[in-house]
Enzyme design. Structure first.
Site, short mmCIF file in Angstrom:
data_model
loop_
_atom_site.label_atom_id
_atom_site.label_comp_id
_atom_site.label_asym_id
_atom_site.label_seq_id
_atom_site.Cartn_x
_atom_site.Cartn_y
_atom_site.Cartn_z
N HIS A 176 2.60 -4.50 7.90
CA HIS A 176 1.29 -3.88 7.78
C HIS A 176 0.28 -4.50 8.74
O HIS A 176 0.51 -5.57 9.31
CB HIS A 176 0.78 -3.96 6.34
CG HIS A 176 0.39 -5.34 5.90
ND1 HIS A 176 -0.67 -5.58 5.05
CD2 HIS A 176 0.91 -6.57 6.16
CE1 HIS A 176 -0.79 -6.88 4.81
NE2 HIS A 176 0.16 -7.50 5.47
N CYS B 25 -4.82 -0.18 9.17
CA CYS B 25 -3.62 -0.09 8.32
C CYS B 25 -3.02 1.31 8.34
O CYS B 25 -1.82 1.50 8.57
CB CYS B 25 -3.92 -0.56 6.91
SG CYS B 25 -5.00 0.49 5.91
N SER B 26 -3.84 2.34 8.12
CA SER B 26 -3.31 3.70 8.08
C SER B 26 -3.07 4.24 9.48
O SER B 26 -2.19 5.09 9.69
CB SER B 26 -4.25 4.61 7.31
OG SER B 26 -5.55 4.62 7.87
N HIS C 232 -5.40 0.49 1.10
CA HIS C 232 -4.49 -0.16 2.03
C HIS C 232 -3.10 0.46 1.93
O HIS C 232 -2.68 0.95 0.86
CB HIS C 232 -4.40 -1.66 1.73
CG HIS C 232 -3.72 -2.44 2.82
ND1 HIS C 232 -4.24 -2.57 4.09
CD2 HIS C 232 -2.54 -3.11 2.83
CE1 HIS C 232 -3.43 -3.31 4.83
NE2 HIS C 232 -2.39 -3.64 4.08
#
Length: 296
Positions: free
Chosen positions: A267, A202-203, A255
């Protein structure tokens, strides 16, 4: 302080040499990320996330600070990935064979080029293919015309197509361009620790999009939330980051997505799923903790 560079297209940065399993041995020998990913079973992908085996990835030509060498492994700090716990960069372990032995600087003025396509072919001086480089790779340039850019790399001098540095997406501002770039990767599989189009977490997805537009933001969601410009819910715009925390939004950030307008976010959800558009009113809604902006 010794500086080395990454000499394979994408390096997996491990939490420890002991995190490597039998499944990972071929990758360590060849550096072939695509083959490694193809061999992973769903249980293997879950293992990577559950055990935090891979902490991040580093890209071709990225600089790392060499901390120490232990046998076939080097403990390094990835300098282009911010981390709140270590000022030198993101810490982890990589095979020594995937690093250069020195970091030679050119004595004459140069510029740099950032690759903005999912994949770019690197050619050698004779214009023969050498390898394929991922989105966000940063290279030193020594010459350019309308069709080709001459580059200096850890594998020697070479060429890339000039189009490799042309974003190809438009928008009123960089928020729109971030979103447009991100939408090209809908369907890309989730990979714990991933920062390339071969697999994102996610990041890592957020980091990669910003890096491609020359915004250097922290690597992890917790650090991204701590460093961005706060945005109120009524002021959300395309390209803003939306964050979610445990314990109904009061605990640890776990998240992040990118706001896509119309109450949706783009995402990379979790292992077994792919980059997708999802409503902010979905199952993560009770964990919403706030939004941040880096593109202004």
């Amino acid at each position: 302080m010794e500086i080395r560079r990454i000499k394979v297209p994408t390096v997996l940065v491990w939490s420890a040499p002991t995190a490597v399993t039998k499944t990972d041995q071929t990758y360590l020998k060849t550096g072939d990320l695509a083959a490694w990913l193809a061999a992973l079973k769903p249980a293997d992908k879950d293992r990577l996330a559950d055990s935090n085996s891979i902490v991040t990835e580093a890209l071709f030509n990225d600089r790392v600070v060499l901390d120490r060498v232990d046998g076939d492994w080097a403990h390094v700090f990835v300098t282009r990935q911010g981390n709140r716990q270590e000022r030198r960069g993101y810490p982890g372990w990589v095979p020594v064979t995937q690093l250069t032995t020195t970091d030679e600087e050119l004595t004459y003025p140069t510029t740099t080029v950032r690759l903005v396509h999912a994949e770019t072919t690197l050619l050698n001086e004779d214009r023969q293919p050498v390898t394929t480089l991922p989105l966000g790779t940063l290279l030193t340039t020594t010459g350019q015309d309308s069709e080709w850019i001459q580059v200096v790399t850890p594998l020697g001098k070479g060429w890339i197509a000039a189009d490799a540095a042309k974003l190809g997406v438009t928008g009123a501002d960089d928020g729109d361009r971030l979103l447009a770039l991100g939408q090209q990767f809908i369907g890309t599989p989730y990979l714990w620790g991933g920062v390339t189009p071969q697999g994102f977490d996610c990041s890592g997805f957020i980091y990669a999009l910003h890096r491609a537009l020359d915004y250097y933001i922290p690597r992890d969601a917790q650090d991204q939330f701590a460093n961005g410009y706060p945005v109120a819910p009524e002021s959300l715009a395309a390209g803003d980051l939306v964050f979610f925390a445990r314990e109904h939004g009061t605990g640890e950030i776990h998240h992040v997505g990118i706001y896509a307008g119309s109450g949706k976010m783009l995402h990379a959800p979790k292992p077994g799923e792919a980059v997708q558009l999802a409503p902010l009113t979905g199952k993560l809604a009770p964990e919403y903790v706030g939004a941040r902006r880096f593109w202004q």
